[in-house]
Enzyme design. Structure first.
Site, PDB file in Angstrom:
ATOM      1  N   ARG A 256     -42.884 103.824  11.171  1.00  0.00           N
ATOM      2  CA  ARG A 256     -44.044 102.935  11.087  1.00  0.00           C
ATOM      3  C   ARG A 256     -44.912 103.255  12.303  1.00  0.00           C
ATOM      4  O   ARG A 256     -45.384 104.380  12.403  1.00  0.00           O
ATOM      5  CB  ARG A 256     -43.523 101.489  11.071  1.00  0.00           C
ATOM      6  CG  ARG A 256     -44.356 100.507  10.354  1.00  0.00           C
ATOM      7  CD  ARG A 256     -43.576  99.250   9.962  1.00  0.00           C
ATOM      8  NE  ARG A 256     -42.949  98.541  11.065  1.00  0.00           N
ATOM      9  CZ  ARG A 256     -42.402  97.328  10.968  1.00  0.00           C
ATOM     10  NH1 ARG A 256     -42.396  96.705   9.807  1.00  0.00           N
ATOM     11  NH2 ARG A 256     -41.842  96.728  11.985  1.00  0.00           N
TER      12      ARG A 256
ATOM     13  N   LYS B 138     -44.364  85.787  14.294  1.00  0.00           N
ATOM     14  CA  LYS B 138     -45.518  86.366  13.595  1.00  0.00           C
ATOM     15  C   LYS B 138     -45.670  85.701  12.223  1.00  0.00           C
ATOM     16  O   LYS B 138     -44.755  85.018  11.754  1.00  0.00           O
ATOM     17  CB  LYS B 138     -45.354  87.883  13.469  1.00  0.00           C
ATOM     18  CG  LYS B 138     -44.123  88.348  12.708  1.00  0.00           C
ATOM     19  CD  LYS B 138     -44.033  89.861  12.730  1.00  0.00           C
ATOM     20  CE  LYS B 138     -42.824  90.361  11.976  1.00  0.00           C
ATOM     21  NZ  LYS B 138     -43.007  91.737  11.517  1.00  0.00           N
TER      22      LYS B 138
ATOM     23  N   CYS C 223     -49.240  76.614 -13.534  1.00  0.00           N
ATOM     24  CA  CYS C 223     -50.701  76.694 -13.450  1.00  0.00           C
ATOM     25  C   CYS C 223     -51.121  76.863 -11.987  1.00  0.00           C
ATOM     26  O   CYS C 223     -50.281  76.915 -11.095  1.00  0.00           O
ATOM     27  CB  CYS C 223     -51.331  75.426 -14.016  1.00  0.00           C
ATOM     28  SG  CYS C 223     -50.703  74.978 -15.641  1.00  0.00           S
TER      29      CYS C 223
ATOM     30  N   HIS D 215     -37.510  99.856  16.652  1.00  0.00           N
ATOM     31  CA  HIS D 215     -37.164  98.939  15.564  1.00  0.00           C
ATOM     32  C   HIS D 215     -36.226  99.658  14.590  1.00  0.00           C
ATOM     33  O   HIS D 215     -36.472 100.790  14.211  1.00  0.00           O
ATOM     34  CB  HIS D 215     -38.442  98.495  14.849  1.00  0.00           C
ATOM     35  CG  HIS D 215     -38.234  97.355  13.891  1.00  0.00           C
ATOM     36  ND1 HIS D 215     -37.606  96.186  14.246  1.00  0.00           N
ATOM     37  CD2 HIS D 215     -38.583  97.198  12.591  1.00  0.00           C
ATOM     38  CE1 HIS D 215     -37.582  95.356  13.202  1.00  0.00           C
ATOM     39  NE2 HIS D 215     -38.161  95.948  12.193  1.00  0.00           N
TER      40      HIS D 215
ATOM     41  N   ASP E 272     -52.534  74.749  -9.970  1.00  0.00           N
ATOM     42  CA  ASP E 272     -52.279  73.592  -9.108  1.00  0.00           C
ATOM     43  C   ASP E 272     -51.190  72.665  -9.635  1.00  0.00           C
ATOM     44  O   ASP E 272     -50.908  71.644  -9.019  1.00  0.00           O
ATOM     45  CB  ASP E 272     -53.554  72.747  -8.956  1.00  0.00           C
ATOM     46  CG  ASP E 272     -54.795  73.617  -8.872  1.00  0.00           C
ATOM     47  OD1 ASP E 272     -54.911  74.344  -7.891  1.00  0.00           O
ATOM     48  OD2 ASP E 272     -55.605  73.593  -9.819  1.00  0.00           O
TER      49      ASP E 272
ATOM     50  N   TYR F 263     -50.278  76.471 -20.581  1.00  0.00           N
ATOM     51  CA  TYR F 263     -51.057  77.605 -21.095  1.00  0.00           C
ATOM     52  C   TYR F 263     -50.219  78.500 -22.010  1.00  0.00           C
ATOM     53  O   TYR F 263     -49.087  78.838 -21.683  1.00  0.00           O
ATOM     54  CB  TYR F 263     -51.566  78.468 -19.933  1.00  0.00           C
ATOM     55  CG  TYR F 263     -52.719  77.852 -19.174  1.00  0.00           C
ATOM     56  CD1 TYR F 263     -53.971  77.699 -19.769  1.00  0.00           C
ATOM     57  CD2 TYR F 263     -52.550  77.444 -17.853  1.00  0.00           C
ATOM     58  CE1 TYR F 263     -55.029  77.135 -19.066  1.00  0.00           C
ATOM     59  CE2 TYR F 263     -53.605  76.886 -17.140  1.00  0.00           C
ATOM     60  CZ  TYR F 263     -54.844  76.740 -17.756  1.00  0.00           C
ATOM     61  OH  TYR F 263     -55.881  76.187 -17.051  1.00  0.00           O
TER      62      TYR F 263
ATOM     63  N   ARG G  87     -35.143  90.805  19.604  1.00  0.00           N
ATOM     64  CA  ARG G  87     -36.266  90.171  18.895  1.00  0.00           C
ATOM     65  C   ARG G  87     -35.697  89.416  17.693  1.00  0.00           C
ATOM     66  O   ARG G  87     -35.294  90.026  16.700  1.00  0.00           O
ATOM     67  CB  ARG G  87     -37.285  91.235  18.457  1.00  0.00           C
ATOM     68  CG  ARG G  87     -37.884  92.012  19.613  1.00  0.00           C
ATOM     69  CD  ARG G  87     -38.975  92.963  19.158  1.00  0.00           C
ATOM     70  NE  ARG G  87     -38.556  93.851  18.095  1.00  0.00           N
ATOM     71  CZ  ARG G  87     -37.909  95.001  18.268  1.00  0.00           C
ATOM     72  NH1 ARG G  87     -37.613  95.432  19.479  1.00  0.00           N
ATOM     73  NH2 ARG G  87     -37.571  95.744  17.228  1.00  0.00           N
TER      74      ARG G  87
HETATM   75  N1  PMH Z   1     -39.246  93.251  15.578  1.00  0.00           N
HETATM   76  C1  PMH Z   1     -40.144  93.827  14.765  1.00  0.00           C
HETATM   77  C2  PMH Z   1     -40.947  94.967  15.272  1.00  0.00           C
HETATM   78  C3  PMH Z   1     -40.293  93.358  13.460  1.00  0.00           C
HETATM   79  O1  PMH Z   1     -41.188  93.967  12.669  1.00  0.00           O
HETATM   80  C4  PMH Z   1     -39.485  92.282  13.007  1.00  0.00           C
HETATM   81  C5  PMH Z   1     -39.545  91.765  11.609  1.00  0.00           C
HETATM   82  C6  PMH Z   1     -38.584  91.713  13.899  1.00  0.00           C
HETATM   83  C7  PMH Z   1     -38.483  92.235  15.176  1.00  0.00           C
HETATM   84  C8  PMH Z   1     -37.691  90.570  13.530  1.00  0.00           C
HETATM   85  O2  PMH Z   1     -36.773  90.950  12.563  1.00  0.00           O
HETATM   86  P1  PMH Z   1     -35.787  89.887  11.886  1.00  0.00           P
HETATM   87  O3  PMH Z   1     -36.653  88.881  11.244  1.00  0.00           O
HETATM   88  O4  PMH Z   1     -35.016  90.678  10.905  1.00  0.00           O
HETATM   89  O5  PMH Z   1     -34.986  89.315  12.987  1.00  0.00           O
HETATM   90  N2  PMH Z   1     -40.418  92.421  10.779  1.00  0.00           N
HETATM   91  C9  PMH Z   1     -40.392  92.407   9.453  1.00  0.00           C
HETATM   92  C10 PMH Z   1     -41.282  93.160   8.683  1.00  0.00           C
HETATM   93  O6  PMH Z   1     -42.208  93.915   9.206  1.00  0.00           O
HETATM   94  N3  PMH Z   1     -41.012  93.030   7.405  1.00  0.00           N
HETATM   95  O7  PMH Z   1     -39.982  92.218   7.299  1.00  0.00           O
HETATM   96  C11 PMH Z   1     -39.575  91.815   8.543  1.00  0.00           C
END
Ligand code: PMH
Length: 389
Positions: A139, A42, A314, A169, A316, A268, A222
């Site tokens: 969540r 993601k 700055c 999760h 850029d 700046y 995951r």
């Molecule tokens: N699964 C879910 C639903 C997640 O949101 C994330 C990471 C992962 C797996 C992977 O986790 P890892 O990178 O620790 O292995 N999500 C996020 C988040 O929402 N903010 O920081 C990490």
């Protein structure tokens, strides 16, 4: 003609795909064969680039991908990725037919969502769903058993819908104190057991849980942050069972080098004043690249020597104090290694009082991502995508 994939300023990210491969392979080696690795790509693969990261992960032992939103899943499909993709976040019920057409698995956690989705879903569609269970993250996810059973039943009643998975999760898998984690795990076990049938894919672990708690792995994990070679937290960094290889580095080149006199000011607000005559250099990167103003004073690497950013960053451009007179065009490494010297992502995260996850995400899309394999650059900004796309 402007050639796609080229860039015209010397600031770039290098993503070393061999690191991603090594990290995924190291995790793969520790897991029983029946546990699937879902590569979490993601947010443009945590800023690393979705397509190349996904390909590297799939080649190294992941067999499924996960993203946050349908847009990200579609982006991977357009680029030619055929592996199963799970959307972890919420999708609109209006969009289910597009998901089904593109073989994208959606996450469901509300009974009403299914009713709405059914009204949008084409008669001959086939849509795979994973149910998200909230065991303590607070969540998205269904929190109680009755609703979980209702969702399962609604899916099973509709021949267009496939109950493909259930997941949760963990909020604290990266902390040394495991109480909350164990409570969540117990709750997840209880919720999964209440289902009338166990779906093919059951998953809970993120990187931290996958490496630390084998019993939480069910039949898929995951894997996000560890795939990129970063520790899920500083707390558990020293105890990680595998050696991580950081894939992301950030570089630029000096566009001007000059000698300033004692008492002269920089950038700046004139907040920096030279205490003696000194060599300074300018690099073409700034806060619009995600190299934010709070990184003032951070050290970068020039000729393998740590050199501080001076004056305000700055939009850029950024100014650094040079260790000695160096040539215009000398490479400046803002994140990564030069010889034995290194500025790791964790150092930048620490400087910004945040977590390492945030740093590669922060480096904006204005900065091209280059991909390295076998020590060589293989792709400028996805220019080498399959030709039919
Ligand atoms: N699964 C879910 C639903 C997640 O949101 C994330 C990471 C992962 C797996 C992977 O986790 P890892 O990178 O620790 O292995 N999500 C996020 C988040 O929402 N903010 O920081 C990490």
């Amino acid at each position: 003609m402007i050639e796609h994939g080229l860039f015209y300023r010397d600031t770039w990210v290098e993503v070393d795909l061999d690191c991603i491969t090594a990290n995924v392979a190291a995790v793969r080696k520790r897991l029983p064969a029946e546990v699937t690795i879902i590569g979490v790509v993601k947010a443009n693969a945590y800023g690393h680039g979705d397509y190349q990261t996904a390909m590297a992960a799939l080649n190294a032992g992941a067999s499924m991908l996960a993203v946050a939103f349908m847009d990200e899943a579609l982006s991977l499909r357009v680029k030619g990725i055929n592996a199963p993709i799970l959307v972890l976040g919420a999708s609109r019920p209006e969009d289910v037919t597009i998901a089904a057409k593109n073989n994208i698995i959606l996450t469901v956690f509300q009974r009403e969502w299914i009713e709405k989705a059914q009204s949008f879903l084409a008669a001959n569609a086939n849509l795979s769903l994973h149910i998200k269970v909230d065991t303590g993250m607070g969540r998205i996810g269904v929190r109680n058993i009755e609703e979980l059973r209702e969702i399962e039943e609604a899916i099973n009643k509709d021949s267009r819908l496939v109950f493909a998975g259930v997941f949760t999760h963990f909020a604290t898998a990266d902390e040394l104190d495991n109480h909350y984690f164990l409570d969540q795990l117990e709750r997840f076990d209880e919720m999964v057991s209440s289902l009338s049938s166990r779906p093919p894919c059951v998953h809970g672990s993120n990187s931290a849980a996958a490496l630390r708690y084998g019993k939480a792995n069910f039949n898929a994990i995951r894997l996000g942050i560890v795939m990129y070679g970063l520790s899920p937290s500083q707390e558990i960094k020293a105890d990680l069972p595998i050696k991580l290889e950081e894939a992301f580095s950030l570089h630029s080149k000096l566009t001007q080098v000059k000698l300033i006199k004692r008492g002269e000011k920089i950038s700046y607000g004139g907040t920096y004043e030279a205490e003696q005559d000194e060599w300074v250099g300018t690099i073409p990167i700034g806060y619009a690249d995600g190299w934010i103003r709070r990184l003032q004073d951070q050290e970068v690497l020039i000729d393998g020597i740590r050199s501080p950013i001076i004056g305000r960053i700055c939009m850029d451009q950024t100014i650094v104090r040079l260790p000695h007179q160096v040539e215009v065009g000398t490479v400046v490494t803002l994140i990564g290694k030069q010889g034995d010297a290194a500025v790791p992502i964790d150092e930048i995260a620490d400087k910004l009082d945040t977590i390492n996850y945030e740093i590669p995400c922060l480096i904006s899309s204005r900065v091209p991502r280059l991909y390295k394999k076998g020590g060589e650059i293989i792709d400028l900004n996805n220019a080498l995508l399959p030709k039919n796309n």
